[in-house]
Design an enzyme around this catalytic site. Structure first.
Site, PDB file in Angstrom:
ATOM      1  N   SER A   1       0.837  -1.222   0.093  1.00  0.00           N
ATOM      2  CA  SER A   1      -0.116  -0.056   0.155  1.00  0.00           C
ATOM      3  C   SER A   1       0.878   1.321   0.125  1.00  0.00           C
ATOM      4  CB  SER A   1      -0.822   0.065   1.225  1.00  0.00           C
ATOM      5  OG  SER A   1      -0.143   0.206   2.369  1.00  0.00           O
ATOM      6  N   LYS A   2       2.186   1.099   0.048  1.00  0.00           N
ATOM      7  CA  LYS A   2       2.766   2.493   0.219  1.00  0.00           C
ATOM      8  C   LYS A   2       3.477   3.035  -1.065  1.00  0.00           C
ATOM      9  CE  LYS A   2       2.465   1.475   4.382  1.00  0.00           C
ATOM     10  NZ  LYS A   2       3.216   0.900   5.576  1.00  0.00           N
TER      11      LYS A   2
END
Ligand code: PLP
Length: 442
Positions: free
Chosen positions: A231-232
């Protein structure tokens, strides 16, 4: 989840009735349709957001080339591996540190940092209670004690005065979480750390490419930690990296990520650590992703700042507060509503925004970290917490409170930001917030 489910069902129903109306002769429709109670989309009005949020692929040819090169190798082990070397080289280009160790996650990066900092039995580490639990896992595994401090009302980052109040003779370090990619007040935290001889660790997991008064995030504190979880901003599925220019800690990062053995100059296992290594396939993707970082960071910074600019004058809204000389990279955008200035609660406000076509959700984590069952029960190691049983801490998470943190989680709304969004979409989100805020103004 169920709240979101019911919202999307409602959106679907609203969408279906619009279609039905479109199928009817216009005059008849006007006579028979009930007069909408407002112009909000949730009441049948026109949506404020008129363009799709935008989507795009996060990887492609660059990653494929790196992966193909990796497949030509006969070893996929990180040490002296060409992909790992390239990844670390590129990391140092944007985060200039002397020492860096790739590792398996952001959680691992922070555990390595805490171990390299010499944090152990009963030591206290002050940090943020609104963060990923990975921020504190390493502290607890080192048999140290996380001490949660309160946060700034609009920055969602450590309140330096509250950090100072929580310093005791046992305090060894501060872990500053740059939440959502908004830089903490690093100068104040560094000055405080220096005054009390504490180690400052930066949790940069959500802050790839962020800058504090022009300096790359991760270079002001003694040790900087990054995550490459899916998700980064940049990712290799799961991964992390930890860096330092400090001669006390930098040379220790490698062995604390690699079972306690120093590969630079072998001296046997003179430290105790677990295996947090990142392999070459992950490093290949990570190295490729770093070629995309600056564009991703710049775009998100621009979109988030644009949203602030467009909603800053609304009396019922607290926009995301960023220092004007910092670069926030908006892993997401978070604003707060002032409940006293509105005739609706956060849930109604959020549902109205969703109906307008804005990608938003209420709050962030459900409870501050200290509110999670494992903290409330102090059940970290097979249901027990050795440091407490040994009398080395009086910490009782069931009595811990950070008033601003609890207010933030109750009144915040998260807006998705990503590099594929257009400025037009963000202007639509701003218009939606304005429309809903004005409609419910007290
Ligand atoms: C994602 C994240 C972590 C943990 O990273 P993982 O790679 O998931 O272990 C730590 N801190 C923050 C602020 C994060 O967002």
């Amino acid at each position: 989840m169920s709240e979101l489910d019911s919202v999307s069902r409602r959106q679907f129903v609203a969408g279906a009735s619009t279609l039905l109306l479109a199928g009817t002769a216009q005059g008849a429709a006007e006579k028979t349709a009930a007069k909408p109670s407002s112009d909000l989309a949730i009441d049948g009005g026109e949506k404020a957001v008129k363009t799709a949020a935008g989507s795009g692929r996060r990887w492609g040819d660059v990653e494929r080339q790196h992966l193909e090169a990796m497949l030509e190798q006969n070893s996929l082990f990180y040490w002296q591996g060409p992909q790992t070397k390239l990844f670390i080289e590129r990391f140092k280009e944007f985060c200039p540190v002397k020492y860096a160790q790739s590792c398996s996650s952001g959680t691992a990066a922070i555990h390595i940092a805490v171990a390299a900092a010499g944090i152990g039995l009963g030591d206290e580490v002050i940090t943020s209670p609104i963060t990923d639990i990975g921020t504190v896992i390493g502290i607890l595994y080192q048999q140290a004690v996380p001490v949660f401090a309160d946060l700034g009302a609009g920055t969602y980052n450590l309140d330096v005065a509250d950090v100072e109040r929580r310093i005791t003779p046992k305090t060894k370090a501060i872990i500053a979480v740059h939440l959502t990619g908004n830089p903490c007040d690093l100068d104040a935290l560094k000055a405080l750390a220096d005054r009390h001889n504490l180690i400052l660790i930066e949790d940069c997991a959500q802050a790839w490419g962020a800058k504090s008064r022009g300096r790359p995030i991760g270079t002001v504190g003694h040790i900087g930690c990054f995550s490459l979880q899916n998700s980064k901003h940049v990712t290799c599925g799961d991964g992390g990296i930890v860096g330092s220019s400090d001669e006390r800690f930098g040379p220790l990062l490698q062995k604390f990520g690699d079972k306690g053995g120093n590969r630079v100059k072998w001296g046997g296992f003179d430290a105790f650590a677990t295996n947090y290594r990142m392999s070459e396939p992950q490093a290949a993707v990570a190295a490729a992703q770093l070629t995309r970082l600056e564009a991703i960071a710049a775009k998100r910074a621009k979109l988030g700042n644009l949203l602030t600019e467009k909603i800053a004058d609304l009396p019922s809204i607290i926009p995301h507060q960023v220092h004007p000389e910092d670069r926030a990279v908006y892993w997401f955008y978070m604003f707060r509503i002032r409940p006293e200035a509105l005739r609706c609660n956060r849930s109604v406000f959020t549902k109205a925004l969703l109906a307008e076509g804005a990608s938003v959700s209420g709050g962030y984590i459900k409870v501050p970290l200290y509110g999670e069952p494992v903290f409330q029960n102090h059940g970290f190691f097979a249901g027990r917490w050795p440091v407490k049983e040994m009398g080395l801490t009086t910490m009782d998470f069931s009595k811990h409170h950070c008033p601003e943190v609890e207010a933030i989680l109750a009144s915040s709304i998260r807006a998705t930001i990503n590099e594929n969004m257009s400025e037009e979409y963000i202007l639509g989100v701003a218009a939606a917030i304005r429309k809903v805020a004005q409609h419910y103004a007290a």
